[in-house]
Design an enzyme around this catalytic site. Sequence first.
Site, PDB file in Angstrom:
ATOM      1  N   ASP A  26      38.441  13.339  42.885  1.00 46.62           N
ATOM      2  CA  ASP A  26      37.791  12.619  41.677  1.00 46.62           C
ATOM      3  C   ASP A  26      37.580  11.580  41.410  1.00 46.62           C
ATOM      4  O   ASP A  26      39.270  11.252  41.521  1.00 46.62           O
ATOM      5  CB  ASP A  26      37.356  13.273  40.908  1.00 46.62           C
ATOM      6  CG  ASP A  26      36.147  14.207  39.840  1.00 46.62           C
ATOM      7  OD1 ASP A  26      35.484  14.346  40.241  1.00 46.62           O
ATOM      8  OD2 ASP A  26      36.253  12.873  39.403  1.00 46.62           O
ATOM      9  N   ASP A  44      30.311  18.209  45.962  1.00 49.67           N
ATOM     10  CA  ASP A  44      29.016  18.749  44.796  1.00 49.67           C
ATOM     11  C   ASP A  44      29.254  17.633  44.051  1.00 49.67           C
ATOM     12  O   ASP A  44      30.339  17.468  43.088  1.00 49.67           O
ATOM     13  CB  ASP A  44      30.017  19.191  44.152  1.00 49.67           C
ATOM     14  CG  ASP A  44      29.041  20.706  43.149  1.00 49.67           C
ATOM     15  OD1 ASP A  44      28.277  20.579  42.644  1.00 49.67           O
ATOM     16  OD2 ASP A  44      29.664  21.456  42.303  1.00 49.67           O
ATOM     17  N   CYS A  69      23.558  21.405  41.394  1.00 50.29           N
ATOM     18  CA  CYS A  69      23.198  22.056  40.423  1.00 50.29           C
ATOM     19  C   CYS A  69      22.027  21.859  39.803  1.00 50.29           C
ATOM     20  O   CYS A  69      21.824  22.325  38.454  1.00 50.29           O
ATOM     21  CB  CYS A  69      24.225  22.505  40.148  1.00 50.29           C
ATOM     22  SG  CYS A  69      24.798  20.961  38.074  1.00 50.29           S
TER      23      CYS A  69
END
Length: 380
Positions: free
Chosen positions: A245, A281, A334
């Site tokens: 990340d 993502d 999302c």
Amino acid sequence: MTPGARISAAIEVLDAILAGRPAEQALLRWSRASRYAGSGDRAAVRDLVFTALRRRNSHAALGGALTGRGLMIGGLREAGHDLAALFTGQGHAPAPLVPGEGSGSAADLCDLPDWLRPLWDRSLGDRAGAVAAVMRDRAPVWLRVNTLKATSQTVIAGLAADAIAAAPHGCLETALEVLENERRLSRSPVYCNGLVELQDLSPQLACAALPIRPGMRILDYCAGGGGKTLAIAPRASGLTMVAHDADPARMADLPVRARRAGAQVQVTAAPSGAFDLVVADVPCSGSGTWRRTPDSKWRLTPTSLGDLTALQSAILRRAARHVGRGGHLAYMTCSVLDVENDDQIAEFLDDVPDFSPVSRYLWTPLDAGDGFFLALMERR
């Protein structure tokens, strides 16, 4: 706390949110200043606040003002409550209604920012109205069974022992919907011992759609807390799972979660080598999760959405560099908005010709849990 006192507390919290404070921060601030409030009171106030945020436009119209008081009047009116019995001014209840309060109409209002509605409609087509309507309600709670430690049947039985009712999804057995007593989950041995993880149905379906084979090297490029890393890990033997990340602090809990789940995960700030599958993502508007984080839809602006799409484009290209020949790149958000989903993929495929599309999915609350997008591409 009396029902009237809970309404007064919700009004206070909502006014703080409308002034610019994030919802979770405003609730925490109120909770710390209200030591007299029990766990049931805190849960009730939270429910009142989040319902008002999900339905902000319509409740403001019904209540006559875009204020905490107006939102609560509109929400209670919509729910059919006796306003005079709650707004008494006695004790800690809010002041009585004045002439004109609670006399508005919310006919045909959509609980979305006005500037976003054209983009919402273009992205969802004939489903736009239905998805917006579902977004006005509370989201279901889903669990993912950790098959490294348990089966769906043993998890359901274990939860039942704690009076938590859960049922499997029809097409994905490891996905369980919690039907009763969800607030007991955090204390259940089934959850504390890593037999299940909280994860919405849509990302579970996305992870199940990935082409996983034994022995693959897999990079979760935007790992965050590691939910997708832990969802992929049990799917095949001999996987090398690497989590990365841009902000390593987001992965702080991942080693502990991985040990609890019985999964082998390497956490790195600088992934190296080629991978058979890279999952990205990316940060997004979260428009598919607005039932869970309703205040975020009112904080989104055209400028912030533009900043997000620029960031998504950059991350997608950086993630692609780690995909080996014949490997796959999975782009996820999302979000249900085209500018973050299909438009990004179309631009990427034009710019990076050695990738070709394989599959594309868009889940919405009409057919799954949260709104979620997956585009799978292959490097030639």
